[in-house]
Design a protein around this motif. Structure first.
Motif, PDB file in Angstrom:
ATOM      1  N   SER A 195       0.825  -1.203   0.000  1.00  0.00           N
ATOM      2  CA  SER A 195       0.000   0.000   0.000  1.00  0.00           C
ATOM      3  C   SER A 195       0.865   1.261   0.000  1.00  0.00           C
ATOM      4  O   SER A 195       0.617   2.212  -0.752  1.00  0.00           O
ATOM      5  CB  SER A 195      -0.930  -0.014   1.223  1.00  0.00           C
ATOM      6  N   LEU A 241      -1.719   3.437  -2.854  1.00  0.00           N
ATOM      7  CA  LEU A 241      -3.143   3.092  -2.858  1.00  0.00           C
ATOM      8  C   LEU A 241      -3.567   2.650  -1.461  1.00  0.00           C
ATOM      9  O   LEU A 241      -2.754   2.131  -0.689  1.00  0.00           O
ATOM     10  CB  LEU A 241      -3.431   2.008  -3.894  1.00  0.00           C
ATOM     11  N   GLY A 248      -0.674   5.379  -7.497  1.00  0.00           N
ATOM     12  CA  GLY A 248      -1.843   5.959  -6.858  1.00  0.00           C
ATOM     13  C   GLY A 248      -1.820   7.476  -6.846  1.00  0.00           C
ATOM     14  O   GLY A 248      -2.870   8.123  -6.744  1.00  0.00           O
ATOM     15  N   ASP A 250      -6.010   3.337 -10.577  1.00  0.00           N
ATOM     16  CA  ASP A 250      -7.033   2.801  -9.671  1.00  0.00           C
ATOM     17  C   ASP A 250      -6.604   1.492  -9.028  1.00  0.00           C
ATOM     18  O   ASP A 250      -7.054   1.152  -7.934  1.00  0.00           O
ATOM     19  CB  ASP A 250      -8.337   2.573 -10.444  1.00  0.00           C
ATOM     20  N   THR A 256      -5.533  -1.367  -4.408  1.00  0.00           N
ATOM     21  CA  THR A 256      -6.559  -0.573  -5.079  1.00  0.00           C
ATOM     22  C   THR A 256      -7.078   0.509  -4.142  1.00  0.00           C
ATOM     23  O   THR A 256      -6.606   0.657  -3.017  1.00  0.00           O
ATOM     24  CB  THR A 256      -7.709  -1.480  -5.573  1.00  0.00           C
ATOM     25  N   ARG A 257      -8.029   1.251  -4.640  1.00  0.00           N
ATOM     26  CA  ARG A 257      -8.626   2.315  -3.848  1.00  0.00           C
ATOM     27  C   ARG A 257      -9.625   1.735  -2.852  1.00  0.00           C
ATOM     28  O   ARG A 257     -10.221   0.678  -3.087  1.00  0.00           O
ATOM     29  CB  ARG A 257      -9.308   3.338  -4.759  1.00  0.00           C
TER      30      ARG A 257
END
Length: 961
Positions: free
Chosen positions: A129, A134, A254, A259, A284-285
């Motif tokens: 992350s 993201l 990100g 996305d 991802t988001r």
């Protein structure tokens, strides 16, 4: 001369001959053969010995593997394409990768005894992350190609477009990734456009998304910000396949509009392994978290308010969603994700940046030397990979000189060579690569480290990373070996693995992963090869593949085996694609109806949906068997479109169904093919074969039947065996010729040509050391152990067996019914499972395939003493339930409702429970001698899902309450 040999089967099979005799006597049989005759239907029995080799000793098997490893030539491979040589820190290699405390653990469904692995995976998610920019990441996927395909499925699931959908793939993505996504898209009816994304019009048609590579497969670094804007304006999502080491220096995806970010964490300390196993990542988001494939580790609390970890959002698991699934992935690459996470923990953010800067500096030095020689670079901006323009007549000579120096370079085109550097590169390596380019020109250039640029990098200033990463203390504390060793040991001690006790999980076959089988996985001759190195350099692997394929084909009764699928879910998917390709080849592409029994593994319907098929459920009868009448009715009803039946054998209910041959005949009669799920193959080997029963294709879980360890939830391998008519449709590969023509193939299902080759020596060693007789004996004893447990639990009326086959016997696993205790004592199956933790055991499989039950599979590896200890624990727990039934114990405040009991609870200053502390924590004499203590009490699952946190919490959160 007849010399008595030391047979490996005596080490692998738990019960001694004397113990087997005692168990047979308890079951009422005079011999093991008579018992097996009563269990396995006569019409499917294999009546001749397997035509596999006789058993080798452990020393003989290791010597044979040494010879195979020696036939592999480990060149310096600067091929890139998502795979890079690296250094596995030895403290991680010895204490994680080679440590049975880590590699024999199971998927962390029982979170209270998996806190160590869960923390390691939370570190992995946090690292991913942070580096990708993201909000949320999962606990790993199978490989980069699969992760990219899963990103497309997520994109499809959230898309608001209707009608025929299209998906853009950047032509500069890795070729194997493009192939895997193409295969998945074709199955789902999505049009794939592979082109230059800069010239693509997102407003044309129903474009749901795009896949980009950053940096590109040829090393180019581009600013995709404007492209993200165009995609979002058209309602499309952008997925970026990227490189974690590059992201220590590059602006994270990100931050410029991506996305989804996917990739391979392999270069974070995981050996090349000729293609795997490696842990892919997926981030991802936050808005897409409910669609995130695979597993997510989340932060929750236990009943005492202590911070505790668990797998979050478990209702998303595909075995629950079944035909409504948006992914069939039911596993991860936990062991490799742990290695990658610990690599980041050990080096820390500054150490990772230092490695990245060093790799980049060598690449810049190479660029300067090549330009001095007169070569030009295709792109001015790069991280670790150069695309070098080379005259067509010079290119083959460069490649030849490099090969003489035992260096592999990548041919990008007739006039372009790719060179991808990694953390192992030295001054001598740089000198040799420069010499390979200089020799055809008759020149010599001494490579020198390049002079600093404006920012010291060949990276655009606009794409230079400014955001910090891995700021959590866990990544900034354990940099000495002493600290790292103790951290790894602390996490290991929080988990229960096969090193401590039996893990009697039904359907999961947690058998012995023998040390001799494991030894070769860290040999350089097996784990040092790049997957796209010339096949001439991998002759040892070629022999190992051929022999293993032949042995597995013989064991299953099929004509050919493909080793490409790198998980059981991938095997299911590949098998169905092979069936679809066969129908398509015969002009019957409309055959997409898939019959699946109610009792099937949940990944079966999920895989069918992923393969573009329509699921029709077949009923089971009161005994848990396939309802043959309903099967025939539905096969007849759908005969115009019938494509396949998916069947598990023995059944998911742990029974040898006597009707299996008839079932196969019915499906064939109405034009379908039979896919057999090989999850329960541990009850078949040497006794019966899927191919003889009428199955057309079957996947094998090498991480179950053939001893590859579960690794805490991965790695796995799921090769498929097929009948002769399906051989032309087996998976192929775009980079390496695997002997299957592209035209008729089902496509590419894994990034690596042979899945995860470096763990295949484990299964090779198991089959070689057991030999034909040992393999068959192992199956018989696995069935004996399961029936012995079932018999003991039923005797005295302790528990009821839910299903049984002929003569009241089960196969290699049994389902024990816990539902009556809900009404009699207010005790549910989870209470019983958690109480087993207090007795020092990992609970069996809970509420699968029937809610409110325990499915027990002891395997052949567990000795009678351990079986008795487990049964005694369950009988003792039945006594505790009886105390509630009689009113002796409180219905809501009792041993089961508070289980499991961590030491923190037992040693607390206050104890307000109506039972003694020692009875809670030391219910048997064996637990006083040794057991794995849960570090937390029962975890509040709902709290974790309501308050979803999937990155490392602050250190204060771990403070003792």
């Amino acid at each position: 001369m007849d010399i008595e040999r030391d047979l490996f089967q005596d080490r692998h099979i738990g019960p001694s001959p004397e113990d087997q005799g005692a168990m047979l006597q308890a079951l009422g049989y005079d011999s093991l053969d008579a018992f097996i005759d009563a269990v396995v239907p006569a019409d499917i029995r294999l009546r001749q010995p397997l035509r596999t080799p006789e058993a080798r000793t452990e020393q003989e098997a290791l010597e044979a593997l040494r010879l195979l490893a020696a036939q592999n030539q480990v060149f310096r491979s600067y091929l890139g394409m998502g795979y890079h040589d690296c250094f596995t820190p030895t403290v991680i290699q010895r204490n994680v990768l080679e440590n049975p405390g880590w590699y024999t653990a199971y998927t962390p469904y029982q979170a209270e005894i998996a806190q160590g692995r869960l923390e390691a995976l939370l570190n992995f998610q946090t690292m991913v992350s942070d580096l990708t920019g993201l909000e949320i990441a999962n606990a790993s996927l199978l490989d980069e190609g699969t992760a990219a395909a899963e990103a497309m499925h997520l994109t499809e699931a959230v898309s608001k477009h209707d009608g025929k959908l299209a998906y853009l793939i950047d032509a500069n993505c890795h070729p194997q990734t493009i192939a895997v996504v193409r295969t998945r898209a074709a199955a789902r009816g999505i049009d794939v456009v592979v082109t230059d994304p800069g010239a693509f019009d997102f407003q044309q048609g129903n474009v749901i998304g795009a896949l980009l590579q950053y940096p590109a497969t040829d090393g180019a670094i581009r600013d995709y910000g404007p492209l993200c804007g165009a995609a979002h304006a058209a309602g499309a999502l952008v997925t970026v396949a990227t490189d974690l080491l590059a992201l220590t220096l590059l602006t994270p995806p990100g931050e410029w509009g991506a996305d989804i970010a996917v990739g391979n964490s392999q270069r974070f300390g995981v050996p090349l392994g000729y293609g795997g196993p490696h842990a892919a990542f997926f981030a991802t988001r936050d808005e897409f978290k409910r669609h995130l494939p695979g597993r997510i580790i989340g932060v929750s609390k236990d009943r005492a308010g202590r911070t505790a970890l668990r797998m979050a959002l478990q209702t998303r698991e595909q075995h629950i969603r079944r035909e409504k699934a948006t992914s069939n992935v039911c596993t991860a690459q936990v062991l490799l994700a742990v290695v990658a996470a610990m690599y980041a923990v050990y080096h820390g953010p500054e150490g990772l940046r230092r490695i990245a800067r060093r790799v980049h500096a060598y690449t810049r030095s190479l660029a300067a030397a090549l330009e001095k020689l007169g070569y030009s670079l295709a792109y001015p901006h790069f991280f670790d990979t150069l695309a070098v323009e080379v005259p067509a007549d010079v290119l083959p000579r460069v490649m030849d000189v490099a090969r003489v120096k035992q260096i592999n370079l990548r041919t990008l085109s007739q006039t372009r060579i790719g060179v991808a550097f990694d953390e192992t590169v030295t001054d001598d390596d740089l000198t040799d690569v420069v010499a390979a380019f200089a020799a055809p020109l008759g020149r010599e250039v001494r490579a020198q480290h390049a002079a600093p640029l404006h920012n010291g990098l060949a990276i655009p200033e606009s794409l230079t990373r400014t955001t910090p990463f891995c700021t959590h203390p866990v990544f900034n504390t354990h940099h000495s070996e002493t600290e790292m060793l103790r951290y790894l040991k602390k996490l290991e001690d929080r988990d229960l693995s096969l090193t401590a006790a039996m893990i009697p999980l039904g359907s999961c076959t947690m058998k012995l992963n023998a040390t001799t089988e494991m030894i070769p996985i860290t040999w350089r001759g097996f784990n040092g090869l790049h997957p796209f190195a010339p096949r001439s350099q991998a002759q040892g692997y070629a022999t190992l593949f051929r022999q293993l394929e032949e042995w597995l084909a013989e064991i299953t009764g099929f004509a050919r085996v493909s080793l490409q699928p790198n998980a059981g879910s991938q095997g299911e998917f590949a098998g169905l694609l092979v069936i679809r390709a066969y129908h398509r080849h015969r002009g019957e592409a409309h055959r997409i109806t898939c019959l699946i029994p109610q009792s099937a593994h949940g990944t079966n319907p999920a895989s069918a949906v992923m393969a573009g098929m329509t699921v029709v459920v077949v009923k089971t009868d009161a005994q848990g068997n396939i309802d043959v009448a309903d099967l025939e009715a539905k096969a007849k009803e759908h005969q115009a479109t019938l494509g396949a039946l998916m069947v598990t054998y023995p059944s998911t209910h742990g029974v040898f169904e006597a009707s299996i041959k008839k079932v196969c005949r019915i499906v064939h009669q109405y034009g379908g093919q039979v896919y057999m799920d090989g999850a329960n193959m541990n009850a078949q080997v040497g006794l019966c074969r899927p191919g003889d029963m009428g199955a057309d294709v079957c996947h094998l879980n090498l991480h179950k039947t053939f001893c590859i360890p579960h690794g805490g939830g991965g790695p796995g391998m799921g090769p498929i065996g097929v009948a002769e008519h399906l051989v032309p449709h087996l998976p192929t590969h775009p980079v390496v010729d695997v002997g299957i023509p592209l035209g008729e193939s089902a496509g590419t299902v894994s990034a690596g040509p042979w899945g995860s080759p470096s763990i295949l020596p484990i299964s090779w060693a198991y089959i070689a050391m057991m030999g034909r007789d040992g393999l068959t004996l192992a199956t018989k004893v696995a069935i004996l152990n399961a029936n012995y447990i079932a018999k003991r639990l039923q005797d005295g009326g302790h528990y009821e067996l839910l299903y049984a086959g002929q003569h009241g016997l089960v196969a290699h696993e049994c389902i024990i019914d816990m539902r009556p205790f809900k009404s009699s004592a207010g005790v549910d199956v989870e209470d019983i499972a958690k109480r087993l933790i207090d007795y020092g055991f990992h609970p069996p499989t809970v509420s699968f395939p029937v809610a409110g039950t325990l499915m027990v599979e002891p395997t052949e590896s567990e000795p009678k003493m351990e079986l008795d200890r487990f049964v005694d624990a369950l009988i003792a727990i039945r006594g505790e339930i009886r105390e509630i039934e009689t009113g002796e114990a409180d219905r809501d405040n009792n041993l089961l409702k508070h289980a499991p009991h961590p030491l923190a609870d037992l040693l607390s200053d206050t104890w307000d429970r109506p039972y003694a502390r020692d009875r809670a924590g030391f219910p048997t004499a064996a637990t006083r001698d040794h057991k794995v203590w849960p570090p937390v009490s029962r975890i509040d699952a709902a709290y974790g899902d309501r308050n979803l946190v999937c990155t490392c919490p602050p250190v204060e959160a771990y403070a003792t309450v």
